[in-house]
Design a protein around this motif. Sequence first.
Motif, PDB file in Angstrom:
ATOM      1  N   ARG A 107      40.191  49.700  52.877  1.00  0.00           N
ATOM      2  CA  ARG A 107      41.294  48.879  52.252  1.00  0.00           C
ATOM      3  C   ARG A 107      41.208  47.092  52.137  1.00  0.00           C
ATOM      4  O   ARG A 107      41.483  46.364  51.426  1.00  0.00           O
ATOM      5  CB  ARG A 107      42.590  49.549  52.415  1.00  0.00           C
ATOM      6  CG  ARG A 107      43.239  50.234  51.447  1.00  0.00           C
ATOM      7  CD  ARG A 107      43.903  51.299  51.234  1.00  0.00           C
ATOM      8  NE  ARG A 107      44.055  52.956  50.580  1.00  0.00           N
ATOM      9  CZ  ARG A 107      43.449  53.061  49.077  1.00  0.00           C
ATOM     10  NH1 ARG A 107      44.129  52.114  48.428  1.00  0.00           N
ATOM     11  NH2 ARG A 107      43.136  54.422  49.178  1.00  0.00           N
ATOM     12  N   GLY A 159      40.079  44.057  50.241  1.00  0.00           N
ATOM     13  CA  GLY A 159      41.502  42.432  50.247  1.00  0.00           C
ATOM     14  C   GLY A 159      40.089  41.836  50.659  1.00  0.00           C
ATOM     15  O   GLY A 159      40.838  40.351  49.930  1.00  0.00           O
ATOM     16  N   ALA A 179      50.064  38.125  44.061  1.00  0.00           N
ATOM     17  CA  ALA A 179      50.341  39.116  45.084  1.00  0.00           C
ATOM     18  C   ALA A 179      51.033  40.077  44.551  1.00  0.00           C
ATOM     19  O   ALA A 179      50.437  41.371  46.008  1.00  0.00           O
ATOM     20  CB  ALA A 179      51.100  38.107  46.240  1.00  0.00           C
ATOM     21  N   GLU A 180      51.392  40.625  44.390  1.00  0.00           N
ATOM     22  CA  GLU A 180      52.305  41.862  44.360  1.00  0.00           C
ATOM     23  C   GLU A 180      51.453  43.004  43.428  1.00  0.00           C
ATOM     24  O   GLU A 180      51.798  43.768  44.810  1.00  0.00           O
ATOM     25  CB  GLU A 180      54.215  41.375  43.686  1.00  0.00           C
ATOM     26  CG  GLU A 180      54.936  42.904  43.372  1.00  0.00           C
ATOM     27  CD  GLU A 180      56.120  41.868  42.210  1.00  0.00           C
ATOM     28  OE1 GLU A 180      55.697  42.046  41.115  1.00  0.00           O
ATOM     29  OE2 GLU A 180      56.733  41.292  43.321  1.00  0.00           O
ATOM     30  N   ARG A 181      51.510  42.078  42.274  1.00  0.00           N
ATOM     31  CA  ARG A 181      50.449  43.392  42.263  1.00  0.00           C
ATOM     32  C   ARG A 181      48.556  43.717  42.592  1.00  0.00           C
ATOM     33  O   ARG A 181      48.243  44.638  42.515  1.00  0.00           O
ATOM     34  CB  ARG A 181      49.965  43.251  40.347  1.00  0.00           C
ATOM     35  CG  ARG A 181      51.204  42.913  39.490  1.00  0.00           C
ATOM     36  CD  ARG A 181      50.977  42.436  38.313  1.00  0.00           C
ATOM     37  NE  ARG A 181      49.934  43.783  37.138  1.00  0.00           N
ATOM     38  CZ  ARG A 181      48.706  42.913  36.527  1.00  0.00           C
ATOM     39  NH1 ARG A 181      49.060  42.267  35.390  1.00  0.00           N
ATOM     40  NH2 ARG A 181      48.328  44.341  35.857  1.00  0.00           N
ATOM     41  N   ARG A 182      48.941  42.556  43.226  1.00  0.00           N
ATOM     42  CA  ARG A 182      47.236  43.053  43.998  1.00  0.00           C
ATOM     43  C   ARG A 182      47.701  44.028  45.031  1.00  0.00           C
ATOM     44  O   ARG A 182      47.161  45.120  45.338  1.00  0.00           O
ATOM     45  CB  ARG A 182      47.026  41.845  45.004  1.00  0.00           C
ATOM     46  CG  ARG A 182      45.406  41.614  45.161  1.00  0.00           C
ATOM     47  CD  ARG A 182      45.960  40.511  46.799  1.00  0.00           C
ATOM     48  NE  ARG A 182      44.507  40.989  47.363  1.00  0.00           N
ATOM     49  CZ  ARG A 182      44.134  39.836  47.605  1.00  0.00           C
ATOM     50  NH1 ARG A 182      43.813  39.079  47.014  1.00  0.00           N
ATOM     51  NH2 ARG A 182      43.064  40.186  48.831  1.00  0.00           N
ATOM     52  N   GLU A 183      48.697  43.719  45.983  1.00  0.00           N
ATOM     53  CA  GLU A 183      49.211  44.428  46.602  1.00  0.00           C
ATOM     54  C   GLU A 183      49.237  45.597  46.660  1.00  0.00           C
ATOM     55  O   GLU A 183      49.279  46.960  47.218  1.00  0.00           O
ATOM     56  CB  GLU A 183      50.676  44.350  47.795  1.00  0.00           C
ATOM     57  CG  GLU A 183      50.286  43.052  48.212  1.00  0.00           C
ATOM     58  CD  GLU A 183      49.259  43.048  49.529  1.00  0.00           C
ATOM     59  OE1 GLU A 183      49.390  44.482  49.816  1.00  0.00           O
ATOM     60  OE2 GLU A 183      48.634  42.348  49.208  1.00  0.00           O
ATOM     61  N   LEU A 219      45.999  47.291  46.302  1.00  0.00           N
ATOM     62  CA  LEU A 219      45.426  48.058  46.862  1.00  0.00           C
ATOM     63  C   LEU A 219      46.354  49.421  48.215  1.00  0.00           C
ATOM     64  O   LEU A 219      45.711  50.225  48.546  1.00  0.00           O
ATOM     65  CB  LEU A 219      45.388  46.519  48.082  1.00  0.00           C
ATOM     66  CG  LEU A 219      44.026  45.687  47.703  1.00  0.00           C
ATOM     67  CD1 LEU A 219      44.896  44.893  48.741  1.00  0.00           C
ATOM     68  CD2 LEU A 219      42.439  46.269  47.825  1.00  0.00           C
ATOM     69  N   ALA A 220      47.011  48.938  47.850  1.00  0.00           N
ATOM     70  CA  ALA A 220      48.237  50.310  48.143  1.00  0.00           C
ATOM     71  C   ALA A 220      48.105  51.697  47.548  1.00  0.00           C
ATOM     72  O   ALA A 220      48.012  52.546  48.417  1.00  0.00           O
ATOM     73  CB  ALA A 220      49.607  50.076  48.632  1.00  0.00           C
ATOM     74  N   ASP A 232      39.910  37.800  48.890  1.00  0.00           N
ATOM     75  CA  ASP A 232      39.977  36.474  48.775  1.00  0.00           C
ATOM     76  C   ASP A 232      39.174  35.255  49.106  1.00  0.00           C
ATOM     77  O   ASP A 232      38.858  34.657  48.269  1.00  0.00           O
ATOM     78  CB  ASP A 232      40.446  36.744  50.629  1.00  0.00           C
ATOM     79  CG  ASP A 232      41.366  37.378  50.419  1.00  0.00           C
ATOM     80  OD1 ASP A 232      42.379  37.686  50.215  1.00  0.00           O
ATOM     81  OD2 ASP A 232      41.547  37.711  51.631  1.00  0.00           O
TER      82      ASP A 232
END
Lengths: 272, 272
Positions: free
Chosen positions: A193, A197, A170-174, A177-178, A201
Amino acid sequence: MAQESIDEALSGDVSPADSGERPSYFLESLERGLNVLECFDAQHPVLTLSEVATRLGIPRATARRVLLTMTDLGYMAQDGRNFSLTPRVLSFGFSYLRNLPLPRVAQRHIEKLSLDLGEAVSVSILDGDRVVFISRTASPRLLNMAISVGTSFPAHATSSGKVLLANLSAERREAFLATTQLLPYTKDTVIDRAVLGRELDAARERDWAVSVGELEGGMLGAAAAIRTRSDTVLGAVTVELPATRYTGSELETILIPRLIECARAIAVDSLT
Amino acid sequence: MAQESIDEALSGDVSPADSGERPSYFLESLERGLNVLECFDAQHPVLTLSEVATRLGIPRATARRVLLTMTDLGYMAQDGRNFSLTPRVLSFGFSYLRNLPLPRVAQRHIEKLSLDLGEAVSVSILDGDRVVFISRTASPRLLNMAISVGTSFPAHATSSGKVLLANLSAERREAFLATTQLLPYTKDTVIDRAVLGRELDAARERDWAVSVGELEGGMLGAAAAIRTRSDTVLGAVTVELPATRYTGSELETILIPRLIECARAIAVDSLT
């Protein structure tokens, strides 16, 4: 640590440019050297000193020092004013590939699928914000994507990129995307974004993804995740083909199940 | 030229080590960086800072600067104390390979021969005093030589090396025989310059060569030159196999003619 600081002070190998925004350890001439290596690509196999300087926006003298050093070390060949890479540069990429078990395990599975489908099949992995092809079959078709082992594409615009991004923590995905600049390669590239996202999913749930005309108009990419029983995703099995070759329903009933089957076979083999 | 000297004086990117026996343009930190890249090989896919320093005989501080710079640039990944290469290093080797027409032309021919013989078949070219594999088929055998595209061997100890050295210009051949250190890899490696010279004469006449246990005991290598009508040698088609698989006469009546046939087919295709 103390010894390192002393060595560092003694080495005197710090160029003035280091005092800019780069960290103090940063070796400018190493960066320039690697940039020069990368600027010899499929479109530019032979370059003069001036062309290298122009392409990289560096002084001619800097380009000259890099090219001559590379030539002395055997990575570059000089013919009059022209420079080109030597086979020695192969040693980098292949020593990396030789250490990956995945290409060895995957090869016979993707060759089988390639024969069945009549299409080139690849395995790719994520490298930062790009997908890199680490295995590929020769295509039986005349019309071919210019993809070989080592080719990389922006992850957000490709099917394999989506399936691999979907399986990041979740961290690396965020973080992806950021911070990643989502460039539009065609009018269909997803650069929103929130929309991307939601696609991730969906890809995470199904273990497959498609990219329709998002990297290149008229091209369809489809990818399935190679997921082990311990829930690790090792890479993706992918095909790219003209979007006209399958209808939407054929895609889901014919192509995707074959990709998933191939990805599962690779995952099983990877554990033994 | 004047502009280059000025740029060079201004660049200030000269390390003290340059004032030794290296030419004044030589970039020490570029050499170190490339050495570090090469020291991550099949036997050492993961190395710590200390291990890199020890393997290369360089100060820890130097190794540290190279590794951190490479990590910043995305060529190296750090996991605690461990460093390893990233897929990005693939870009070097494959941009080189993509520019060679020979692997593309050769692949289907060596795949056909590989199926016929039940052996892995390769194409190799000369790079200085080494032969480098630029194409290779997957072997159908369980017992396999650890050879992949990018692998290189000392030319004097291999069949493809002999056939390629034999076709150098008289000048370059003389230079090779005069200056190359002919290391003995087995008790059968030819290290006598006069004997090697006579073997090259024979290889030049026949367009094929063998190496029996000269690189590794019990291993036989056989190679045929890919020679165009304009008398240019593009590379060599080679097989390596346990020496027991063919008798001396089977080698000359069965194996060599197939290699020559394959090499000719590649040469014909390379011209079109």
